[in-house]
Design an enzyme around this catalytic site. Structure first.
Site, PDB file in Angstrom:
ATOM      1  N   LYS B  76       0.859  -1.186   0.000  1.00 30.81           N
ATOM      2  CA  LYS B  76       0.000   0.000   0.000  1.00 30.81           C
ATOM      3  C   LYS B  76       0.898   1.240   0.000  1.00 30.81           C
ATOM      4  O   LYS B  76       1.933   1.252   0.665  1.00 30.81           O
ATOM      5  CB  LYS B  76      -0.882  -0.041   1.260  1.00 30.81           C
ATOM      6  CG  LYS B  76      -1.920   1.082   1.335  1.00 30.81           C
ATOM      7  CD  LYS B  76      -2.796   0.921   2.583  1.00 30.81           C
ATOM      8  CE  LYS B  76      -3.880   1.988   2.671  1.00 30.81           C
ATOM      9  NZ  LYS B  76      -4.721   1.846   3.882  1.00 30.81           N
ATOM     10  N   SER B 151      -9.838   1.942   3.053  1.00 31.65           N
ATOM     11  CA  SER B 151      -8.933   2.694   2.212  1.00 31.65           C
ATOM     12  C   SER B 151      -7.932   1.834   1.438  1.00 31.65           C
ATOM     13  O   SER B 151      -7.385   2.304   0.451  1.00 31.65           O
ATOM     14  CB  SER B 151      -8.152   3.701   3.066  1.00 31.65           C
ATOM     15  OG  SER B 151      -7.244   3.032   3.933  1.00 31.65           O
ATOM     16  N   SER B 175     -10.064  -0.449   7.161  1.00 35.16           N
ATOM     17  CA  SER B 175      -9.429  -0.248   5.852  1.00 35.16           C
ATOM     18  C   SER B 175      -8.724  -1.464   5.256  1.00 35.16           C
ATOM     19  O   SER B 175      -8.344  -1.427   4.089  1.00 35.16           O
ATOM     20  CB  SER B 175      -8.437   0.912   5.916  1.00 35.16           C
ATOM     21  OG  SER B 175      -9.122   2.140   5.916  1.00 35.16           O
TER      22      SER B 175
END
Lengths: 95, 484
Positions: B76, B151, B175
């Site tokens: 990420k 997210s 997330s």
């Protein structure tokens, strides 16, 4: 609690965020709706409840007072917007 | 090759059936060919990946390979990666080349894992749909009109589309688990303090936790073995031993006590999602588990409390982005205040600015007790609910998200309705517990996740419970048609 435009202008200043005049109204509306959600907390019975800062109530660890950081100034300054002589440059603050 | 699990790829590498360089090139080719329709990557690190793969192959020849040497994954874009752009999906950090590696990245590099690139996400991890990214929304591989969740939406979509065998994610309010649910993959949020936060761009420091996003629980266990552990550089890292997370995967579930919180099955839960979750729970009963009705009576307060704690901590954490030392600086600032205000006003997106302002307000003079302190007390109530429940049950189960993937744009203009989609995940962060989402079926052709919540540092049990389910079902092996 509903905010007014003045509140939002003040909050934006405290947060050092520029919010365009044209955006103030929409921002006020959305922040007020979020605060409306948050207001549900008021009804929660919390008398005598200890506030929780860490899930396992851990406390700050201490370490020996010795230098552990190594010098990376040149490397870090390569990604800075403006530097000179090893210093970060900003607009003049003191006349 | 791309549909294989991390475990299968690890075996194939060990058996010499494929080299890391071949494997890495295969995934890089897939990303090149298929990611334009998904937008799951912000940066692809082709050159570095191939160099890492070559080194991994050499390590194997030299007899120094770990179980994960040479397998490629994605990170990420919230994890700092030395010499590689680390944007947090923000214009603020569009020009930021991290000067060091996050501990998670460092540990994975040490294990010989290859980095394919950096995945898309909601800006500064603030969002549940991946629509707040400066680099545009990520599309759900199961239906590209739908959101992948957020997210960590880029990581979830990349794994679902088999553009990467696995990815890292972070979870502050859901997330990792919510996008895992919406994309049909496995996502584990470990106990707060289990995985180092150092070098992970901070959103809400008392809630943030990194974890693996994979096809299977077994793969998550393999990655946890590489990620977890004490880090003196993270002041809230917990110094307790890391077990071998693969050791207990096959333990039988006879006698497992599963708590079903009534608050997780009330109004607001989509009927199709509810049905999938009930069927999954029925299978656990067949596997020898007993079901226990429990209550988590303060669940409804978790979202309001979260939207004080998280923005308050974010407003403080994001004060470092001021246009002075790194990141975006506005053109021709008039004075220092103008430099701060315009760099931040122009560099941050709308949702990030909203949360900074909410946090600033909650922490401002006269409001601290009414908001932040009150929210911290409510946080204790939420934790107490879980402590009480875990006296009688081993794990808690329910839906990960009240709905499957919703349409892009559907909730974008109404922040509060977006916030409510994290109702089942947020309380877990507030309490600091571990939770996992695993694929449990489809509703209207979109994946649905089952959430399993464990007691503190009980990740091995969560992985065991998830793994046994995946031995009986094949939802985790299903690939969206366009990406087979």
């Amino acid at each position: 609690m509903a905010l007014d435009k003045e509140d939002v202008t003040k909050i934006a200043h405290l947060a050092r965020l520029q919010v365009a005049d044209s955006e103030i109204e929409a921002t006020t509306e959305r922040l007020s709706s979020i605060l409306g959600l948050i207001e549900q907390l008021e009804a929660a019975p919390t008398d005598g409840v200890e506030p929780m800062a860490h899930p396992t109530d851990a406390v700050q660890r201490l370490r020996e007072d010795v230098v552990t950081e190594t010098n990376h100034r040149d490397e870090y300054q390569q990604i800075a917007p403006a530097t000179e002589g090893g210093l970060y440059l900003v607009p003049k603050v003191i006349e | 090759m791309h549909t294989k699990t991390l475990k299968a790829l690890s075996n194939a590498l060990a058996a010499g059936e494929v080299s890391s360089q071949e494997l890495t090139r295969h995934f890089l080719d897939r990303i090149k060919q298929l990611d334009p329709g998904v937008n799951s990557f912000i940066t692809v690190t082709e050159e570095q990946a191939l160099a890492q793969a070559k080194a991994a192959d050499e390590q194997r020849v030299a007899g120094n390979a770990t179980a994960l040497t040479g397998v490629p994954i994605a990170h990420k874009d919230i994890f700092c990666t030395r010499g590689v752009k680390t944007s947090c999906a923000s214009k603020m950090l569009d020009n930021f080349i991290a000067p060091y590696n996050a501990t998670v990245v460092e540990k994975m590099n040490d294990a010989g894992i290859v980095t394919l690139g950096k995945t898309n996400m909601d800006e500064f991890a603030m969002g549940s749909s991946n629509e707040t990214s400066f680099y545009g929304p990520v599309k759900n591989p199961w239906n590209t009109d739908c959101v992948p969740g957020g997210s960590s939406g880029g990581s979830a979509a990349a794994v679902a589309a088999r553009l990467a065998p696995a990815a890292t994610g972070t979870d502050t309010g859901g997330s990792i688990r919510q996008p895992a649910s919406l994309c049909g993959i496995t996502g584990l949020k470990p106990t707060y303090g289990r995985v180092s936060r150092w070098g992970m761009i901070a959103f809400a420091s008392s809630l943030d936790q990194a974890g693996p996003m994979t096809q299977t629980a077994e793969d998550a266990a393999l990655l946890m073995n590489a990620m977890a552990g004490f880090d003196p550089k993270d002041s809230t890292s917990t110094d307790i031993e890391v077990p071998d997370y693969t050791a207990d995967l096959n333990k039988p579930l006879d006698g497992l006590r599963i708590g079903l919180p009534k608050e997780f099955f009330e109004d607001g839960l989509d009927a199709g999602v509810g049905q999938v979750v009930q069927e999954a729970i029925a299978l656990y009963e067949k596997l020898g588990a007993t079901l226990v009705d429990i209550e988590l009576p303060n669940t409804h307060l978790s979202i309001p409390a979260y939207y004080v704690v998280a923005p308050a901590e974010a407003s403080s954490n994001l004060s470092r982005f001021d246009g002075v030392r790194f990141g975006y600086r506005c053109k021709d600032p008039l004075d220092l205040e103008d430099l701060y205000k315009r760099s931040r006003g122009e560099g941050f997106g709308e949702e990030v600015k909203r949360r900074i302002m909410i946090g600033t307000y909650a922490l401002s003079a006269g409001y601290y007790d009414a908001y932040y302190l009150k929210a911290q007390k409510v946080r204790r109530l939420i934790k107490n609910d879980f402590d009480e429940a875990f006296k009688n049950v081993d794990v808690i189960m329910g839906p990960t998200s009240p709905n499957a993937g919703f349409k892009l744009g559907e909730k974008a203009s109404d922040p509060v309705s977006m916030y409510l989609s994290d109702i089942y995940t947020i309380s877990v962060n507030m309490a600091g517990l571990p939770g996992i989402s695993i694929p449990a079926g489809l509703s209207n052709s979109l994946p649905v996740g089952l959430q399993i919540i464990g007691n503190y540092f009980d990740e091995a049990r969560l992985l065991n419970v998830a793994h046994r389910y995946q031995q009986e079902t094949d939802w985790h092996a299903q690939v969206p048609a366009a990406f087979v």
